[in-house]
Scaffold this motif. Structure first.
Motif, PDB file in Angstrom:
ATOM      1  N   MET A 140       0.840  -1.061  -0.351  1.00  0.00           N
ATOM      2  CA  MET A 140       0.044   0.073   0.200  1.00  0.00           C
ATOM      3  C   MET A 140       0.920   1.155  -0.042  1.00  0.00           C
ATOM      4  SD  MET A 140      -2.880   1.125   3.084  1.00  0.00           S
ATOM      5  CE  MET A 140      -3.917   2.272   2.929  1.00  0.00           C
ATOM      6  N   LYS A 141       1.042   2.432  -0.885  1.00  0.00           N
ATOM      7  CA  LYS A 141       1.712   3.397  -0.910  1.00  0.00           C
ATOM      8  C   LYS A 141       1.482   4.341   0.413  1.00  0.00           C
ATOM      9  CE  LYS A 141       1.443   7.517  -3.279  1.00  0.00           C
ATOM     10  NZ  LYS A 141      -0.110   8.154  -3.827  1.00  0.00           N
ATOM     11  N   VAL A 142       2.471   4.856   0.883  1.00  0.00           N
ATOM     12  CA  VAL A 142       3.166   5.186   1.819  1.00  0.00           C
ATOM     13  C   VAL A 142       2.581   6.849   1.777  1.00  0.00           C
ATOM     14  CG1 VAL A 142       4.268   5.946   3.463  1.00  0.00           C
ATOM     15  CG2 VAL A 142       4.399   4.050   2.587  1.00  0.00           C
TER      16      VAL A 142
ATOM     17  N   ALA B 170       3.185  10.823   1.199  1.00  0.00           N
ATOM     18  CA  ALA B 170       3.678  11.705   1.695  1.00  0.00           C
ATOM     19  C   ALA B 170       3.894  12.326   3.212  1.00  0.00           C
ATOM     20  CB  ALA B 170       3.712  12.662   0.547  1.00  0.00           C
ATOM     21  N   ASN B 171       2.779  12.929   3.477  1.00  0.00           N
ATOM     22  CA  ASN B 171       3.050  13.894   4.845  1.00  0.00           C
ATOM     23  C   ASN B 171       3.294  12.743   5.878  1.00  0.00           C
ATOM     24  OD1 ASN B 171       1.391  15.737   3.127  1.00  0.00           O
ATOM     25  ND2 ASN B 171      -0.095  15.202   3.329  1.00  0.00           N
ATOM     26  N   LEU B 172       3.727  11.824   6.195  1.00  0.00           N
ATOM     27  CA  LEU B 172       3.798  10.663   6.857  1.00  0.00           C
ATOM     28  C   LEU B 172       5.470  11.112   7.341  1.00  0.00           C
ATOM     29  CD1 LEU B 172       0.721   8.225   8.318  1.00  0.00           C
ATOM     30  CD2 LEU B 172       1.657  10.301   9.675  1.00  0.00           C
ATOM     31  N   SER B 173       5.612  10.601   6.392  1.00  0.00           N
ATOM     32  CA  SER B 173       6.903  10.150   5.708  1.00  0.00           C
ATOM     33  C   SER B 173       8.015  11.261   5.809  1.00  0.00           C
ATOM     34  CB  SER B 173       7.229   8.999   3.976  1.00  0.00           C
ATOM     35  OG  SER B 173       6.817   9.849   2.899  1.00  0.00           O
ATOM     36  N   LYS B 174       7.455  12.199   5.616  1.00  0.00           N
ATOM     37  CA  LYS B 174       8.125  13.725   5.350  1.00  0.00           C
ATOM     38  C   LYS B 174       8.152  13.957   6.805  1.00  0.00           C
ATOM     39  CE  LYS B 174       5.333  16.440   3.595  1.00  0.00           C
ATOM     40  NZ  LYS B 174       4.428  17.309   2.439  1.00  0.00           N
ATOM     41  N   LEU B 175       7.970  13.883   7.927  1.00  0.00           N
ATOM     42  CA  LEU B 175       7.481  13.721   8.865  1.00  0.00           C
ATOM     43  C   LEU B 175       9.426  13.229   9.957  1.00  0.00           C
ATOM     44  CD1 LEU B 175       4.903  12.369  10.846  1.00  0.00           C
ATOM     45  CD2 LEU B 175       5.692  14.953  10.151  1.00  0.00           C
ATOM     46  N   ARG B 176       9.386  12.797   9.680  1.00  0.00           N
ATOM     47  CA  ARG B 176      10.786  11.847   9.609  1.00  0.00           C
ATOM     48  C   ARG B 176      11.822  13.189   9.736  1.00  0.00           C
ATOM     49  NH1 ARG B 176      14.394   7.230   8.975  1.00  0.00           N
ATOM     50  NH2 ARG B 176      13.130   5.716   7.694  1.00  0.00           N
ATOM     51  N   ASP B 177      12.212  14.157   8.678  1.00  0.00           N
ATOM     52  CA  ASP B 177      13.173  14.826   9.013  1.00  0.00           C
ATOM     53  C   ASP B 177      12.410  16.608   8.967  1.00  0.00           C
ATOM     54  OD1 ASP B 177      14.587  12.955   7.409  1.00  0.00           O
ATOM     55  OD2 ASP B 177      13.457  13.457   5.308  1.00  0.00           O
ATOM     56  N   LYS B 178      11.735  16.215   9.803  1.00  0.00           N
ATOM     57  CA  LYS B 178      11.301  17.558  10.207  1.00  0.00           C
ATOM     58  C   LYS B 178      11.789  17.692  11.377  1.00  0.00           C
ATOM     59  CE  LYS B 178       7.254  19.042   7.866  1.00  0.00           C
ATOM     60  NZ  LYS B 178       5.218  19.232   7.527  1.00  0.00           N
ATOM     61  N   PRO B 179      12.332  19.395  12.063  1.00  0.00           N
ATOM     62  CA  PRO B 179      12.639  19.731  13.540  1.00  0.00           C
ATOM     63  C   PRO B 179      11.142  19.726  14.248  1.00  0.00           C
ATOM     64  CG  PRO B 179      12.876  21.541  12.343  1.00  0.00           C
ATOM     65  CD  PRO B 179      12.247  20.502  11.128  1.00  0.00           C
ATOM     66  N   VAL B 180      11.449  19.398  15.713  1.00  0.00           N
ATOM     67  CA  VAL B 180      11.003  19.417  17.039  1.00  0.00           C
ATOM     68  C   VAL B 180      10.730  20.463  16.929  1.00  0.00           C
ATOM     69  CG1 VAL B 180      10.262  18.451  19.031  1.00  0.00           C
ATOM     70  CG2 VAL B 180      10.720  16.879  17.322  1.00  0.00           C
ATOM     71  N   ARG B 181       9.496  21.204  17.138  1.00  0.00           N
ATOM     72  CA  ARG B 181       9.345  23.009  17.314  1.00  0.00           C
ATOM     73  C   ARG B 181       8.754  22.977  19.161  1.00  0.00           C
ATOM     74  NH1 ARG B 181       5.677  26.018  14.298  1.00  0.00           N
ATOM     75  NH2 ARG B 181       7.192  28.114  14.553  1.00  0.00           N
TER      76      ARG B 181
END
Ligand SMILES: *Cc1c(COP(=O)(O)O)cnc(C)c1O
Length: 495
Positions: free
Chosen positions: A459-461, A463-474
């Motif tokens: 099943m296709k992942v 994009a909004n979830l896989s992108k999270l990995r590289d986002k800084p915690v604010r």
């Protein structure tokens, strides 16, 4: 159309009901009557897009909003969904369908309402002549928070602050909120469970002192929680649309009954199905599915609502709720629209933790609803078995609904109506739990689990979830419930 409070006298326009969120007496706003969808109107909606169908349903309640504006807003909101369909219906077999509501920006059904709420709120303020900035406070059991943040980020004239139970949401949900972008957002983790979070936020809303202080600072309060009618109204649309999809694909004839099974927490989603039925949509049974926190199952079986019970943390956290706020709107209908009876019961719930329906109300409610609950092992088994049989992966919340739907169908073989199971989240939003259910592998890291789940299911992942990995915690602050209001004041003082 005017809106009245479930607890008493207040009567306001649709715009006012949405801007205010909750009635001054603590009650919820309900339409003064149910607008009707005639058979001819349903026929005419067959050829419409999802956005057009949604605008038509909304306009039945919100006649103080301009129809062209509503339609444009729906088109804009639902263009944010993958594959150009906000609520696709997937056929599993001849009598079983999945209504997939997880193709929006945050991969849960809350997106259907929260992509639209900023428009409803901003326009509502204009209609009401409100000049202050709007401060939105949200208590979330996980998915609402992210969907609201995403919907309202950088909306002009709005600030939004979200509170979630620190130990009560999944890792992915926490990460989604902690990494939220936008200059007008804030997120605070609260020590305690969702009910505590919700009641702490509710107490700010009903405290005149808090409201006066915020007003002095140039803010009016509003809520994006599912008690806001602006959340409920867009949800009615997907039940209507699912029905129309069944008709237009010749699965049923216009007028045939359809059952819906809904994974339930705060009772907002399934209440929208009930509203659709009251508008004239041919709906049969509404199957109310709970997880191990089964206060609603007992309520529909016995007529007793008893919150004096242990609270369990489960793998379906968005349903870990003991006080389902939106049930108040159903109580209002069951009592023959008696504000007195609703107030009495809500007081009794607050004071004694329990209230009870009268016999005639129990009989009436059981005509419409059937309830069941699904424990943790049953959730795992359901996901596993369904994947084995149909190669269809589902998330933990949806699994509860599937479990209840199967039990309903087994026990009611004579009810030939097709069953639509409402799928409320992408399996990738709860990847460890789904991965464990399907393969038995217990993977600690969320992103590894996503990757393995993708290999196992193809099943296709999103994009909004896989992108999270590289986002800084604010946002990483944690507070006890007493710290909520000071944190709010602090937030509105920031530039
Ligand atoms: C919010 C949520 C629910 C519960 O919906 P209610 O409207 O609160 O009953 C179920 N599943 C998921 C995935 C959710 O996010």
């Amino acid at each position: 159309m005017n809106f009245i409070s479930t607890r008493g006298g207040e009567c306001v326009t649709g715009a006012r009901a949405i801007v205010q969120g909750i009635a001054a007496d603590g009650g919820l706003f309900v339409p003064e009557r149910f607008p009707q969808l005639t058979a001819a109107e349903l026929e005419s909606m067959l050829s419409m897009s999802y956005a057009e169908r949604a605008a038509l349903v909304l306009s039945k309640y919100l006649d103080d909003y301009d129809f062209g504006g509503l339609k444009a807003a729906c088109e804009q909101a639902y263009a944010k969904f993958e594959e150009g369909d906000a609520a696709p219906l997937v056929k599993i077999d001849s009598s079983l369908y999945m209504l997939e509501l997880f193709h929006g920006p945050t991969c849960a059904f809350k997106d259907l309402a929260l992509t639209l709420l900023p428009y409803l709120l901003r326009t509502g303020c204009d209609i009401c002549g409100i000049r202050e900035q709007v401060l939105i406070l949200v208590a979330t059991s996980g998915d609402t928070g992210k969907a609201a943040l995403e919907g309202f980020k950088d909306a002009p004239g709005v600030k939004i602050m979200v509170f979630y139970p620190n130990d009560g949401v999944s890792k992915m949900q926490k990460l989604q909120m902690a990494t939220q972008e936008g200059g007008n957002v804030n997120v605070l983790a609260v020590k305690g469970n969702f009910d505590l979070c919700q009641s702490a936020v509710k107490s700010i809303f009903t405290d005149e002192g808090c409201k006066a202080e915020l007003k002095k600072r140039g803010y009016v309060l509003s809520s994006a929680n599912s008690i806001n009618f602006g959340r409920l109204a867009p949800q009615i649309a997907y039940y209507v649309s699912a029905y129309l999809d069944l008709v237009s694909s010749s699965q049923i004839a216009m007028g045939d009954k359809v059952n819906f099974a809904v994974p339930t927490g705060n009772f907002g989603n399934i209440l929208a199905a009930y509203y659709a039925k009251r508008m004239g949509l041919p709906v049969g049974k509404l199957v109310c599915a709970s997880n191990r926190n089964n206060v609603l199952t007992e309520f529909f079986d016995t007529g007793v609502y008893d919150k004096r019970r242990e609270f369990y943390k489960t793998t379906s956290p968005s349903m870990d709720i003991l006080v389902s706020s939106n049930l108040e709107r159903l109580l209002f209908e069951l009592s023959g629209r008696s504000p007195l009876r609703v107030s009495m019961r809500m007081e009794k719930l607050a004071k004694d933790g329990v209230y009870q329906l009268y016999d005639d109300e129990i009989e009436a409610v059981q005509k419409e609803f059937w309830a069941d609950c699904c424990d943790e092992d049953e959730t795992v088994e359901t996901i596993y078995e369904f994947f084995e049989e149909y190669q269809y992966p589902m998330d933990t919340h949806t699994a509860c609904a599937m479990f209840a739907a199967s039990n309903y169908m087994n026990e009611h073989k004579k009810d030939g109506a097709p069953m639509v199971v409402v799928s409320t989240a992408s399996p990738y939003k709860f990847p460890q739990a789904v991965m464990y259910a399907i393969t038995g592998n217990d993977i600690k890291d969320s992103f590894k689990a996503i990757k393995h789940l993708n290999i196992a299911t193809a099943m296709k992942v999103p994009a909004n979830l896989s992108k999270l990995r590289d986002k800084p915690v604010r946002f990483s602050a944690v507070s006890d419930s007493a710290g909520l209001y000071p944190a709010v004041l602090d937030f509105v003082s920031q530039k």
